[in-house]
Enzyme design. Structure first.
Site, mmCIF file in Angstrom:
data_model
loop_
_atom_site.group_PDB
_atom_site.id
_atom_site.type_symbol
_atom_site.label_atom_id
_atom_site.label_comp_id
_atom_site.label_asym_id
_atom_site.label_seq_id
_atom_site.Cartn_x
_atom_site.Cartn_y
_atom_site.Cartn_z
ATOM 1 N N GLY A 15 0.841 -1.601 0.137
ATOM 2 C CA GLY A 15 0.394 0.361 -0.266
ATOM 3 C C GLY A 15 0.508 1.328 0.264
ATOM 4 O O GLY A 15 1.686 1.045 0.539
ATOM 5 N N ALA A 26 15.504 10.561 -1.375
ATOM 6 C CA ALA A 26 16.483 10.306 -0.301
ATOM 7 C C ALA A 26 17.670 9.521 -0.373
ATOM 8 O O ALA A 26 18.357 9.656 -1.084
ATOM 9 C CB ALA A 26 15.532 10.596 1.546
ATOM 10 N N ARG A 76 1.317 -5.362 -5.503
ATOM 11 C CA ARG A 76 1.035 -6.133 -4.957
ATOM 12 C C ARG A 76 1.603 -7.975 -6.061
ATOM 13 O O ARG A 76 0.698 -6.998 -6.746
ATOM 14 C CB ARG A 76 -0.245 -6.441 -3.581
ATOM 15 C CG ARG A 76 -0.127 -5.228 -2.855
ATOM 16 C CD ARG A 76 -1.436 -5.604 -1.927
ATOM 17 N NE ARG A 76 -2.035 -4.583 -1.237
ATOM 18 C CZ ARG A 76 -1.875 -4.061 -0.276
ATOM 19 N NH1 ARG A 76 -0.106 -3.851 0.576
ATOM 20 N NH2 ARG A 76 -1.890 -2.889 0.020
ATOM 21 N N ASP A 107 5.776 -4.996 6.386
ATOM 22 C CA ASP A 107 5.705 -6.759 6.448
ATOM 23 C C ASP A 107 6.693 -7.085 4.838
ATOM 24 O O ASP A 107 7.401 -7.898 4.679
ATOM 25 C CB ASP A 107 5.578 -6.875 7.455
ATOM 26 C CG ASP A 107 5.409 -6.731 8.794
ATOM 27 O OD1 ASP A 107 6.628 -6.326 8.927
ATOM 28 O OD2 ASP A 107 5.115 -7.753 9.761
ATOM 29 N N THR A 129 4.439 2.354 5.399
ATOM 30 C CA THR A 129 3.224 1.838 5.809
ATOM 31 C C THR A 129 2.622 2.716 6.383
ATOM 32 O O THR A 129 3.015 3.415 7.614
ATOM 33 C CB THR A 129 2.725 0.144 6.286
ATOM 34 O OG1 THR A 129 1.355 0.119 6.726
ATOM 35 C CG2 THR A 129 3.665 0.419 7.559
ATOM 36 N N ASP A 131 0.228 2.217 8.363
ATOM 37 C CA ASP A 131 -0.454 1.206 9.449
ATOM 38 C C ASP A 131 0.392 1.443 11.085
ATOM 39 O O ASP A 131 -0.123 0.827 12.140
ATOM 40 C CB ASP A 131 -1.229 -0.191 8.885
ATOM 41 C CG ASP A 131 -1.503 -0.260 7.970
ATOM 42 O OD1 ASP A 131 -2.382 0.633 7.874
ATOM 43 O OD2 ASP A 131 -1.879 -1.108 7.610
ATOM 44 N N ASP A 133 2.321 -0.998 11.660
ATOM 45 C CA ASP A 133 2.493 -2.096 12.405
ATOM 46 C C ASP A 133 3.820 -3.022 12.200
ATOM 47 O O ASP A 133 3.571 -4.407 12.437
ATOM 48 C CB ASP A 133 1.390 -2.988 11.644
ATOM 49 C CG ASP A 133 1.358 -2.499 10.048
ATOM 50 O OD1 ASP A 133 2.443 -2.216 10.006
ATOM 51 O OD2 ASP A 133 0.232 -3.748 9.483
ATOM 52 N N ARG A 166 -26.590 11.968 17.092
ATOM 53 C CA ARG A 166 -26.013 11.500 16.865
ATOM 54 C C ARG A 166 -25.713 10.334 17.372
ATOM 55 O O ARG A 166 -24.334 11.026 17.882
ATOM 56 C CB ARG A 166 -26.204 11.148 14.997
ATOM 57 C CG ARG A 166 -27.381 11.864 14.818
ATOM 58 C CD ARG A 166 -27.112 11.111 13.200
ATOM 59 N NE ARG A 166 -27.977 10.803 12.010
ATOM 60 C CZ ARG A 166 -27.931 12.070 11.053
ATOM 61 N NH1 ARG A 166 -27.219 12.360 10.590
ATOM 62 N NH2 ARG A 166 -30.026 12.291 10.130
ATOM 63 N N ARG A 175 -5.107 -1.969 8.926
ATOM 64 C CA ARG A 175 -5.259 -3.711 8.329
ATOM 65 C C ARG A 175 -5.765 -4.467 9.505
ATOM 66 O O ARG A 175 -6.739 -4.526 10.914
ATOM 67 C CB ARG A 175 -3.837 -4.051 8.265
ATOM 68 C CG ARG A 175 -3.953 -5.593 6.886
ATOM 69 C CD ARG A 175 -2.910 -5.891 7.022
ATOM 70 N NE ARG A 175 -1.872 -5.512 5.649
ATOM 71 C CZ ARG A 175 -2.716 -4.779 4.402
ATOM 72 N NH1 ARG A 175 -3.171 -6.418 4.371
ATOM 73 N NH2 ARG A 175 -1.781 -4.789 3.551
ATOM 74 N N ALA A 190 -13.320 10.357 21.108
ATOM 75 C CA ALA A 190 -14.485 9.548 21.322
ATOM 76 C C ALA A 190 -14.681 8.845 22.742
ATOM 77 O O ALA A 190 -13.989 8.870 23.663
ATOM 78 C CB ALA A 190 -13.369 8.562 19.994
HETATM 79 O O1 F6P Z 1 -1.627 -1.223 4.566
HETATM 80 C C1 F6P Z 1 -2.104 0.131 4.100
HETATM 81 C C2 F6P Z 1 -3.766 -0.260 4.133
HETATM 82 O O2 F6P Z 1 -4.410 0.926 3.848
HETATM 83 C C3 F6P Z 1 -4.303 -0.799 5.782
HETATM 84 O O3 F6P Z 1 -4.098 -0.110 6.686
HETATM 85 C C4 F6P Z 1 -5.839 -1.422 4.381
HETATM 86 O O4 F6P Z 1 -6.182 -2.303 4.869
HETATM 87 C C5 F6P Z 1 -4.958 -2.363 2.837
HETATM 88 O O5 F6P Z 1 -3.895 -1.375 2.908
HETATM 89 C C6 F6P Z 1 -5.780 -2.059 2.337
HETATM 90 O O6 F6P Z 1 -4.924 -2.067 0.784
HETATM 91 P P1 F6P Z 1 -4.877 -2.665 -0.564
HETATM 92 O O7 F6P Z 1 -4.754 -1.036 -1.295
HETATM 93 O O8 F6P Z 1 -5.007 -3.373 -1.439
HETATM 94 O O9 F6P Z 1 -7.098 -2.505 -0.615
#
Ligand code: F6P
Length: 324
Positions: A15, A26, A76, A107, A129, A131, A133, A166, A175, A190
């Site tokens: 992504g 860079a 990908r 990863d 990323t 995320d 993660d 609401r 992810r 929140a």
């Molecule tokens: O890893 C980044 C991300 O945006 C995640 O948050 C999400 O689950 C995923 O990629 C979506 O992937 P794609 O672009 O393949 O739909």
């Protein structure tokens, strides 16, 4: 001793994330400043297998540091998960004289880098990323921009949510990780933050919470739901049926991945890109750049992939207390 790297390839994979362009810049600028050749590989490992490779000069990375997305495009690639695909990728690198490769991604992209290293190409990973993660680093390129984009969008939903009294469920990306949800949940104030790392099915608790808050005089109820939990629309229907309070779901989606990177993303990406080149010039391979405990660090990719990332307990507990 191995021959010094002369031609450095760079690709973005998985992504996209805001700040990837700053990292590409860079890598290119540092390598050129050190007298090396640079080749940009389009569309990640898929583009490598299709030999979508171009020479990059200093000016090719001008005027990109402020742009979202990735000028190299990304993809990908299933073929690159196979042994044949990986061997072919290494052969193509050699054919184009690429003896060092910087892979910017998550990863999954590191696994590709690891495979190429096993086939004799010096590779270095950079964490890109939204995320957050990746366990071997406290920071991943794109996270800061993504949480700021999401936070601003959530503020807007909050305005209309309180006007209509609401309940709003807002689903953010990530992810299987809840970092974007946790950060936005805290930053947007929140009432509930749902993250996969901590989620036991507690919908009744949320429903009771909404009813009690209404009795206490709260005019709206904001729930940040992580993508890893999902089902925001059906959750909204059930909450509305149980509470009698109008409930709407908003899924923020891909807008979180776009936009001009924040200063933080540009800065970290610049340092990480330069560090990746340093490592290649030191003859290192199969390593990933990270930022840990306020230091620029690097780890063996095998070790990096075996590390576990956990949501800091203090941050999660605090987020719950501040939501009372
Ligand atoms: O890893 C980044 C991300 O945006 C995640 O948050 C999400 O689950 C995923 O990629 C979506 O992937 P794609 O672009 O393949 O739909």
């Amino acid at each position: 001793m191995s021959k010094e790297v002369q031609t450095i390839g760079v690709l973005t994979s998985g992504g996209d994330a805001p700040g990837m362009n700053a990292a590409i810049r860079a890598v290119a600028r540092k390598a050129i400043a050190c007298g090396k050749n640079v080749k940009g590989i389009q569309k990640g490992f898929m583009g490598l297998l299709n030999e979508e490779i171009m020479d990059m000069q200093r000016k090719d990375v001008s005027d990109i540091i402020q742009r979202g997305g990735t000028i190299l495009r990304t993809a990908r690639c299933d073929e690159f998960r196979t042994e044949e695909g990986q061997q072919k990728g290494a052969d193509i690198c050699r054919k184009h004289g690429i003896d060092g490769l910087v892979v910017i991604g998550g990863d999954g992209s590191y696994r590709g880098a690891q495979a190429l290293a096993a086939h004799g190409i010096n590779t270095i990973g950079i964490p890109g990323t939204i995320d957050l993660d990746i366990a071997c680093t406290d920071y991943t390129i794109g996270f800061d921009t993504a949480v700021n984009t999401a936070m601003q969008a959530i503020d807007k939903v909050r305005d209309t949510s309180s006007s209509h009294e609401r309940c709003s469920i807002i689903e953010v990306m990530g992810r299987n990780a809840g970092y974007i949800a946790l950060w936005c949940g805290v930053a947007n104030g929140a009432e509930d933050i749902l993250i996969p790392e901590k989620y036991e099915f507690r919908e009744q608790e949320i429903i009771n919470n909404i009813i009690n808050n209404r009795k206490k005089g709260k005019t709206h109820h904001l729930i940040i739901n992580a993508e890893g939990i999902g089902h925001s629309t059906s959750m909204a229907r059930r909450i509305e049926a149980a509470t009698g309070i109008e409930t709407r779901a908003t899924i923020l989606g891909y807008m979180q991945r776009g936009g001009s990177p924040t200063c933080k993303d540009r800065f970290y990406a610049s340092m990480m890109g330069a560090k990746a080149v340093d490592l290649l010039l030191e003859g290192k391979s199969n390593r990933v750049v990270g930022y840990k405990h306020a230091q620029w660090v690097d780890y063996d990719i095998d070790e990096a992939l075996s590390m576990q990332k956990v949501i800091p307990e203090y941050e999660y507990e605090t987020s719950r207390m501040l939501a009372i």
